[in-house]
Design an enzyme around this catalytic site. Structure first.
Site, PDB file in Angstrom:
ATOM      1  N   GLY A   8       0.650  -1.409   0.005  1.00 17.12           N
ATOM      2  CA  GLY A   8       0.073   0.349   0.446  1.00 17.12           C
ATOM      3  C   GLY A   8       0.822   1.508  -0.265  1.00 17.12           C
ATOM      4  CG  ASN A   9      -0.293   5.056  -1.708  1.00 16.87           C
ATOM      5  OD1 ASN A   9       0.688   4.935  -2.493  1.00 16.87           O
ATOM      6  ND2 ASN A   9      -1.299   4.687  -1.803  1.00 16.87           N
ATOM      7  CB  SER A  10       1.191   3.551   5.223  1.00 14.50           C
ATOM      8  OG  SER A  10       0.537   4.994   4.048  1.00 14.50           O
ATOM      9  CB  ILE A  12       4.995  -3.985   2.884  1.00 17.96           C
ATOM     10  CG1 ILE A  12       5.681  -2.749   2.085  1.00 17.96           C
ATOM     11  CG2 ILE A  12       4.764  -5.501   2.656  1.00 17.96           C
ATOM     12  CD1 ILE A  12       6.830  -3.186   1.662  1.00 17.96           C
ATOM     13  CG  ASP A 102      -5.014  -0.904  -3.779  1.00 18.70           C
ATOM     14  OD1 ASP A 102      -5.761   0.202  -4.876  1.00 18.70           O
ATOM     15  OD2 ASP A 102      -5.279   0.244  -2.342  1.00 18.70           O
ATOM     16  CG  ASP A 122      -9.122  -0.986   1.930  1.00 16.26           C
ATOM     17  OD1 ASP A 122      -9.206  -0.845   2.149  1.00 16.26           O
ATOM     18  OD2 ASP A 122      -8.692  -1.476   0.764  1.00 16.26           O
ATOM     19  CB  THR A 125      -2.821   5.787   2.712  1.00 17.21           C
ATOM     20  OG1 THR A 125      -2.265   4.954   3.494  1.00 17.21           O
ATOM     21  CG2 THR A 125      -2.878   7.593   2.566  1.00 17.21           C
TER      22      THR A 125
HETATM   23  N1  ATP Z   1       0.095  -3.780  13.083  1.00 15.27           N
HETATM   24  C1  ATP Z   1      -0.508  -2.478  12.053  1.00 15.27           C
HETATM   25  N2  ATP Z   1       0.323  -2.217  11.617  1.00 15.27           N
HETATM   26  C2  ATP Z   1       0.060  -0.283  10.746  1.00 15.27           C
HETATM   27  N3  ATP Z   1      -1.217   0.151  11.030  1.00 15.27           N
HETATM   28  C3  ATP Z   1      -2.307  -0.506  11.040  1.00 15.27           C
HETATM   29  C4  ATP Z   1      -1.769  -1.851  11.601  1.00 15.27           C
HETATM   30  N4  ATP Z   1      -3.643  -2.537  12.633  1.00 15.27           N
HETATM   31  C5  ATP Z   1      -3.815  -1.471  11.429  1.00 15.27           C
HETATM   32  N5  ATP Z   1      -3.216  -0.475  11.015  1.00 15.27           N
HETATM   33  C6  ATP Z   1      -4.193   1.141  10.869  1.00 15.27           C
HETATM   34  O1  ATP Z   1      -4.444   0.959   9.540  1.00 15.27           O
HETATM   35  C7  ATP Z   1      -3.758   2.224   8.560  1.00 15.27           C
HETATM   36  C8  ATP Z   1      -3.649   1.497   7.082  1.00 15.27           C
HETATM   37  O2  ATP Z   1      -4.219   0.796   7.143  1.00 15.27           O
HETATM   38  P1  ATP Z   1      -3.820  -0.087   5.808  1.00 15.27           P
HETATM   39  O3  ATP Z   1      -2.753  -0.950   5.895  1.00 15.27           O
HETATM   40  O4  ATP Z   1      -4.872  -0.535   5.441  1.00 15.27           O
HETATM   41  O5  ATP Z   1      -3.456   0.728   4.228  1.00 15.27           O
HETATM   42  P2  ATP Z   1      -2.150   1.347   3.936  1.00 15.27           P
HETATM   43  O6  ATP Z   1      -0.953   0.794   3.731  1.00 15.27           O
HETATM   44  O7  ATP Z   1      -1.516   2.319   4.756  1.00 15.27           O
HETATM   45  O8  ATP Z   1      -2.937   2.181   2.552  1.00 15.27           O
HETATM   46  P3  ATP Z   1      -3.503   1.308   1.758  1.00 15.27           P
HETATM   47  O9  ATP Z   1      -4.995   2.160   1.857  1.00 15.27           O
HETATM   48  O10 ATP Z   1      -2.624   1.893   0.218  1.00 15.27           O
HETATM   49  O11 ATP Z   1      -3.392  -0.352   1.544  1.00 15.27           O
HETATM   50  C9  ATP Z   1      -3.462   2.792   9.979  1.00 15.27           C
HETATM   51  O12 ATP Z   1      -4.332   3.674   9.893  1.00 15.27           O
HETATM   52  C10 ATP Z   1      -3.802   2.133  10.831  1.00 15.27           C
HETATM   53  O13 ATP Z   1      -4.199   2.621  11.725  1.00 15.27           O
HETATM   54  C1  PAU Z   2      -6.901   5.137  -3.748  1.00 15.06           C
HETATM   55  C2  PAU Z   2      -6.125   4.103  -3.681  1.00 15.06           C
HETATM   56  C3  PAU Z   2      -4.817   4.736  -3.111  1.00 15.06           C
HETATM   57  C4  PAU Z   2      -6.143   2.832  -2.043  1.00 15.06           C
HETATM   58  O1  PAU Z   2      -5.053   2.008  -1.917  1.00 15.06           O
HETATM   59  C5  PAU Z   2      -5.068   3.105  -4.834  1.00 15.06           C
HETATM   60  O2  PAU Z   2      -6.091   2.490  -5.375  1.00 15.06           O
HETATM   61  C6  PAU Z   2      -4.607   3.767  -6.016  1.00 15.06           C
HETATM   62  O3  PAU Z   2      -3.980   4.923  -5.957  1.00 15.06           O
HETATM   63  N1  PAU Z   2      -5.515   3.825  -7.062  1.00 15.06           N
HETATM   64  C7  PAU Z   2      -5.449   4.502  -8.340  1.00 15.06           C
HETATM   65  C8  PAU Z   2      -6.107   5.720  -8.616  1.00 15.06           C
HETATM   66  C9  PAU Z   2      -7.493   5.020  -8.578  1.00 15.06           C
HETATM   67  O4  PAU Z   2      -7.785   3.962  -8.426  1.00 15.06           O
HETATM   68  O5  PAU Z   2      -8.414   5.909  -9.465  1.00 15.06           O
HETATM   69  K     K Z   3      -5.274  -0.902   0.458  1.00 14.04           K
END
Ligand code: ATP
Ligand code: PAU
Ligand code: K
EC number: 2.7.1.33
Length: 249
Positions: A8-10, A12, A102, A122, A125
């Protein structure tokens, strides 16, 4: 053993499956490529045969991670790609390759589990919603800032909003109007996400009456669970779709 990655953006999200029975033998969430490799090297008896991954990161970043995995484990890596149609789901974007992978994989997983109309929500981030009709047609979706982005925008663009993670967690024990800054912000942003959920449910009822399944996924899905008591909370929905998009046989 099979390594699965959701980049994901934040964070893995990773997990290791036994090749014979697909049981999860280890899993975790890490903040960087290096942390991922470290976590994996620390696993006793790890013998990776294959790896499949989905990434919403830039191509160069994903390539760098793939190269690091090949170097560290000598493993073959398959990356999920875009498609106009797969597993009965038709991508509804004007340019199908622009839909986040995703979102696409979560939709494949959801439609398979629901065998009918469904909404995928979902919370990572970003917070996203996607609508899939009973015949598999993706009607489109919505993208909003997720909790981490909302919170950080407030912190970055104001002078007096400052607090630590522990205080943030305590603030969410209730959702009554906040009497401290941390309560006001954390509860306010959580209510924004719940409002998002309620709006998506309204839209879905407009399309399908009561004939649809709601899926919640992503790291912050728990925070909105009360807003959709009928929803199925499937934290690994992206991985369900990943196995469909990247079969290993
Ligand atoms: N073990 C963990 N580590 C990090 N974040 C966690 C954890 N458990 C829950 N979170 C929550 O999950 C959120 C991040 O969501 P998630 O991991 O689904 O996506 P991401 O990688 O940030 O982004 P994306 O939407 O791009 O996949 C954070 O705001 C945090 O509050
Ligand atoms: C919207 C996010 C950031 C969610 O993780 C991802 O699916 C993404 O980068 N999408 C590209 C833009 C779009 O889905 O229209
Ligand atoms: K995601």
């Amino acid at each position: 053993m099979i390594l699965e990655l959701d980049c994901g953006n934040s964070f893995i999200k990773w997990r290791v499956l036994e090749a014979s029975n697909a049981r999860i033998s280890a899993e975790g969430v890490v903040g960087s490529d290096d942390a991922l490799i470290e976590s994996l090297i620390a696993l006793p008896g790890l013998l990776l045969t294959r790896c499949r991954l989905v990434s919403v990161r830039a191509l160069e970043e994903t390539d760098k991670l793939v190269a690091a995995l090949v170097e560290a484990f000598g493993v073959t890596v398959s990356c999920a790609g875009s498609a106009r149609e797969m597993a009965g789901v038709r991508n509804g974007y004007e340019e199908f390759e622009r839909l986040g992978l995703d979102r696409w994989l979560a939709m494949l997983g959801a439609y398979k589990l629901a065998s009918g109309a469904c909404v995928v929500l979902d919370f990572g981030t970003a917070a996203t919603a996607d609508f899939i009709d009973v015949d598999g047609q993706h009607l489109g979706g919505f993208i909003c800032p997720g909790l981490p982005l909302m919170r950080n925008q407030l912190r970055t663009h104001t002078r007096k909003i400052r607090y630590d993670d522990a205080a943030a967690e305590r603030a969410l024990e209730r959702l009554s109007p906040g009497r401290t800054t941390v309560e006001a912000v954390e509860r306010g942003c959580t209510l924004m996400l719940r409002g998002f959920v309620l709006t998506q449910l309204e839209l879905a009822r407009g399309y399908w009456g009561e004939e649809f399944t709601v899926f919640l996924t992503g790291g912050d899905a728990d925070l909105v669970r009360d807003a959709a008591p009928q929803a199925r909370l499937i934290p690994d929905l992206v991985f369900v779709g990943l196995a469909m998009a990247c079969p290993l046989s």
